[in-house]
Design an enzyme around this catalytic site. Structure first.
Site, PDB file in Angstrom:
ATOM      1  N   ASP A 286       0.845  -1.184   0.000  1.00 51.04           N
ATOM      2  CA  ASP A 286       0.000   0.000   0.000  1.00 51.04           C
ATOM      3  C   ASP A 286       0.885   1.241   0.000  1.00 51.04           C
ATOM      4  O   ASP A 286       2.099   1.153   0.171  1.00 51.04           O
ATOM      5  CB  ASP A 286      -0.963  -0.011   1.180  1.00 51.04           C
ATOM      6  CG  ASP A 286      -0.268  -0.037   2.528  1.00 51.04           C
ATOM      7  OD1 ASP A 286       0.935   0.240   2.586  1.00 51.04           O
ATOM      8  OD2 ASP A 286      -0.931  -0.333   3.538  1.00 51.04           O
TER       9      ASP A 286
ATOM     10  N   GLY B 275       0.911   3.870   2.035  1.00 52.86           N
ATOM     11  CA  GLY B 275       1.165   4.532   3.306  1.00 52.86           C
ATOM     12  C   GLY B 275       0.173   5.633   3.623  1.00 52.86           C
ATOM     13  O   GLY B 275       0.126   6.133   4.743  1.00 52.86           O
TER      14      GLY B 275
ATOM     15  N   TYR C 183      -3.189   5.674   3.945  1.00 54.30           N
ATOM     16  CA  TYR C 183      -4.240   5.412   4.930  1.00 54.30           C
ATOM     17  C   TYR C 183      -3.701   5.495   6.349  1.00 54.30           C
ATOM     18  O   TYR C 183      -4.319   6.102   7.228  1.00 54.30           O
ATOM     19  CB  TYR C 183      -4.868   4.042   4.681  1.00 54.30           C
ATOM     20  CG  TYR C 183      -5.917   3.681   5.705  1.00 54.30           C
ATOM     21  CD1 TYR C 183      -7.202   4.214   5.618  1.00 54.30           C
ATOM     22  CD2 TYR C 183      -5.620   2.841   6.773  1.00 54.30           C
ATOM     23  CE1 TYR C 183      -8.168   3.908   6.570  1.00 54.30           C
ATOM     24  CE2 TYR C 183      -6.571   2.529   7.726  1.00 54.30           C
ATOM     25  CZ  TYR C 183      -7.836   3.062   7.623  1.00 54.30           C
ATOM     26  OH  TYR C 183      -8.787   2.771   8.574  1.00 54.30           O
TER      27      TYR C 183
ATOM     28  N   ASP D 275      -2.695   8.414  -1.907  1.00 56.23           N
ATOM     29  CA  ASP D 275      -3.988   9.096  -1.881  1.00 56.23           C
ATOM     30  C   ASP D 275      -4.352   9.485  -0.462  1.00 56.23           C
ATOM     31  O   ASP D 275      -3.692   9.081   0.496  1.00 56.23           O
ATOM     32  CB  ASP D 275      -5.081   8.206  -2.478  1.00 56.23           C
ATOM     33  CG  ASP D 275      -5.390   7.000  -1.588  1.00 56.23           C
ATOM     34  OD1 ASP D 275      -4.474   6.532  -0.879  1.00 56.23           O
ATOM     35  OD2 ASP D 275      -6.538   6.526  -1.610  1.00 56.23           O
TER      36      ASP D 275
ATOM     37  N   GLY E  45     -11.624   4.215   0.323  1.00 52.70           N
ATOM     38  CA  GLY E  45     -12.593   4.998   1.066  1.00 52.70           C
ATOM     39  C   GLY E  45     -13.796   4.228   1.565  1.00 52.70           C
ATOM     40  O   GLY E  45     -14.793   4.827   1.972  1.00 52.70           O
TER      41      GLY E  45
ATOM     42  N   ASP F 201      -7.901  -7.407   0.714  1.00 53.91           N
ATOM     43  CA  ASP F 201      -6.938  -7.611   1.796  1.00 53.91           C
ATOM     44  C   ASP F 201      -7.601  -7.211   3.094  1.00 53.91           C
ATOM     45  O   ASP F 201      -8.500  -6.363   3.100  1.00 53.91           O
ATOM     46  CB  ASP F 201      -5.672  -6.763   1.591  1.00 53.91           C
ATOM     47  CG  ASP F 201      -5.882  -5.329   2.057  1.00 53.91           C
ATOM     48  OD1 ASP F 201      -5.509  -5.003   3.201  1.00 53.91           O
ATOM     49  OD2 ASP F 201      -6.448  -4.520   1.283  1.00 53.91           O
TER      50      ASP F 201
ATOM     51  N   CYS G 225     -13.528 -27.863   6.798  1.00 58.06           N
ATOM     52  CA  CYS G 225     -12.268 -27.207   6.453  1.00 58.06           C
ATOM     53  C   CYS G 225     -11.184 -28.264   6.242  1.00 58.06           C
ATOM     54  O   CYS G 225     -11.060 -29.206   7.020  1.00 58.06           O
ATOM     55  CB  CYS G 225     -11.857 -26.243   7.561  1.00 58.06           C
ATOM     56  SG  CYS G 225     -10.258 -25.450   7.273  1.00 58.06           S
TER      57      CYS G 225
ATOM     58  N   CYS H 204      -7.853 -27.623   6.233  1.00 56.66           N
ATOM     59  CA  CYS H 204      -6.537 -27.174   6.693  1.00 56.66           C
ATOM     60  C   CYS H 204      -5.940 -28.158   7.703  1.00 56.66           C
ATOM     61  O   CYS H 204      -6.652 -28.976   8.295  1.00 56.66           O
ATOM     62  CB  CYS H 204      -6.612 -25.769   7.286  1.00 56.66           C
ATOM     63  SG  CYS H 204      -7.203 -25.665   8.991  1.00 56.66           S
TER      64      CYS H 204
ATOM     65  N   CYS I 231      -7.464 -28.121  11.326  1.00 57.44           N
ATOM     66  CA  CYS I 231      -8.735 -28.818  11.514  1.00 57.44           C
ATOM     67  C   CYS I 231      -8.582 -30.328  11.437  1.00 57.44           C
ATOM     68  O   CYS I 231      -9.371 -31.068  12.041  1.00 57.44           O
ATOM     69  CB  CYS I 231      -9.753 -28.330  10.485  1.00 57.44           C
ATOM     70  SG  CYS I 231     -10.356 -26.660  10.821  1.00 57.44           S
TER      71      CYS I 231
ATOM     72  N   HIS J 180      -5.470 -21.425  10.551  1.00 55.56           N
ATOM     73  CA  HIS J 180      -6.814 -21.859  10.137  1.00 55.56           C
ATOM     74  C   HIS J 180      -7.566 -20.725   9.456  1.00 55.56           C
ATOM     75  O   HIS J 180      -8.187 -20.932   8.402  1.00 55.56           O
ATOM     76  CB  HIS J 180      -7.630 -22.358  11.334  1.00 55.56           C
ATOM     77  CG  HIS J 180      -9.097 -22.417  11.019  1.00 55.56           C
ATOM     78  ND1 HIS J 180      -9.671 -23.417  10.279  1.00 55.56           N
ATOM     79  CD2 HIS J 180     -10.094 -21.524  11.306  1.00 55.56           C
ATOM     80  CE1 HIS J 180     -10.961 -23.160  10.125  1.00 55.56           C
ATOM     81  NE2 HIS J 180     -11.249 -22.023  10.737  1.00 55.56           N
TER      82      HIS J 180
END
Length: 377
Positions: A93, A95, A97, A147, A221, A271, A309, A311, A314, A340
């Site tokens: 990103d 920076g 925000y 931004d 935003g 994200d 799940c 993974c 689990c 998980h």
């Protein structure tokens, strides 16, 4: 030969799309969820474990990395990929925000943002040009334009003025990125649409960004306190205002039901810190809703976190053991819960990709909401 950047849409179902982004460090399947590696680490996880969950790309944070250990140091050490042992794409990103959230520690001007570090109080200046330089030093694969991210409850004239400044910063970001030499030849640059909840302002923002030209476009935003209903109302029009042949990235989102609703409305990338942060705090996401493993009712529950799940957590550990780890404050508890949650998010994205490809996304979305929202805690 691998491409610097290309985006292919393989299938659509309503507004939902599935496809892939091709980059030099590997393909990114969309819709995609990017685990957040704020300070060159997805907290409580090894990079190889993150990859094993199915993640194609992770996110790094420009603000935190510029302060510690420093972008120049990361560059001297071979770049962010080598530094953290992640050989696939990284999005950083800008920076913006994080800096904007430091309302008591920053001063905003047309040039950029002057701010004091939350770590040691040292003074810094972050501009579009400096943001592009930092992301070049980090060696990121997808670079975000600099931004400002205003809150949706600010007066419309303030939101409009902020959006216009962000568009001027977008052009400066484009110019700064293009001046980056070899990095610009192998990385991609995304612009960020602003305008809060206002359809007209977002249309103006999208037109200005398209005129500048970017590899992809983010919807900024949102997820800043406006609530899911307002966010979804904005997503009814915001993605459609952006170029249809480029990926659309909804920044900072979100809960599993946020992701399903946003994909339904045409978003390709996401994200959020939620799966890792929640994992460290005893919350697990499951197909039947979130579970608080600190709850006493799990103390002798020998079932897996989520029977659906796949993974390793689990398939190996019981709810009772995870309850014990969380109550005892053991580090392993945070590690297993985070693994998980990240795996669950990746399984959710794969299921959505499959549903779109098969043409039954609406059925999937209805079934998901019934199970996830109907029986969770």
């Amino acid at each position: 030969m691998a491409k610097r950047f290309s985006f292919t849409i393989d299938a659509t179902d309503g507004r939902a799309r599935t496809g892939r982004i091709e980059m030099l460090r590997g393909d990114i399947r969309t819709p995609a969820f990017m685990p957040v590696g704020t300070a060159a680490t997805v907290k409580a996880m090894k990079p190889e474990t993150v990859r094993a969950t199915g993640a194609d790309i992770i996110l790094g944070n420009t603000y935190h990395l510029m302060l510690r250990p420093g972008a120049e140091r990361v560059a001297r050490l071979g770049g962010l990929h080598k530094f953290m042992n992640w050989d696939r794409p990284i999005l950083t990103d800008s920076g913006g925000y994080q800096v904007m959230s430091l309302s008591d520690l920053r001063k905003l001007t047309e040039k950029g943002v002057e701010f004091r570090s939350h770590i040691d109080g040292s003074k810094h200046m972050l501009t579009p040009e400096r943001s592009m330089e930092i992301q070049r030093l980090l060696g990121s694969d997808i670079v975000m334009a600099f931004d400002e991210c205003p809150r949706a409850d600010r007066p419309r004239d303030e939101i409009a003025a902020s959006m216009e400044m962000s568009m001027r910063w977008a052009k400066r970001s484009r110019d700064g990125f293009d001046a980056g030499g070899e990095h610009a030849e192998r990385a991609a640059l995304f612009g960020i649409q602003q305008g809060a909840l206002d359809e007209e302002l977002r249309k103006i923002s999208a037109e200005k960004l398209t005129d500048i030209g970017f590899d992809g476009y983010a919807i900024g935003g949102l997820a800043v306190g406006e609530g899911q209903e307002a966010m979804f109302a904005t997503l009814e029009f915001a993605p459609q205002q952006l170029p249809q042949d480029r990926p659309r990235y909804l920044m900072g989102v979100g809960k599993p039901d946020d992701l399903v609703g946003a994909v339904e409305r045409g978003v390709d990338m996401f994200d959020c810190v939620l799966p890792s942060r929640s994992g460290r705090n005893g919350q697990a996401f499951t197909w039947n809703g979130p579970l608080n493993l600190r709850n006493a009712r799990f103390a002798e529950d020998q079932e897996p976190l989520d029977a659906r799940c796949s993974c390793s957590v689990c398939s190996t550990y019981s709810r009772a053991y995870l309850h014990h780890l969380n109550k005892a404050g053991e580090i392993l508890g945070a590690m297993l819960m985070t693994e998980h949650n990240i795996a669950f998010y990746q399984q959710l994205m794969q299921t959505m990709r499959d549903a779109i490809g098969a043409g039954w996304f609406a059925t999937f979305a209805a079934d998901f909401r019934r199970d996830y929202l109907g029986s969770g805690e």
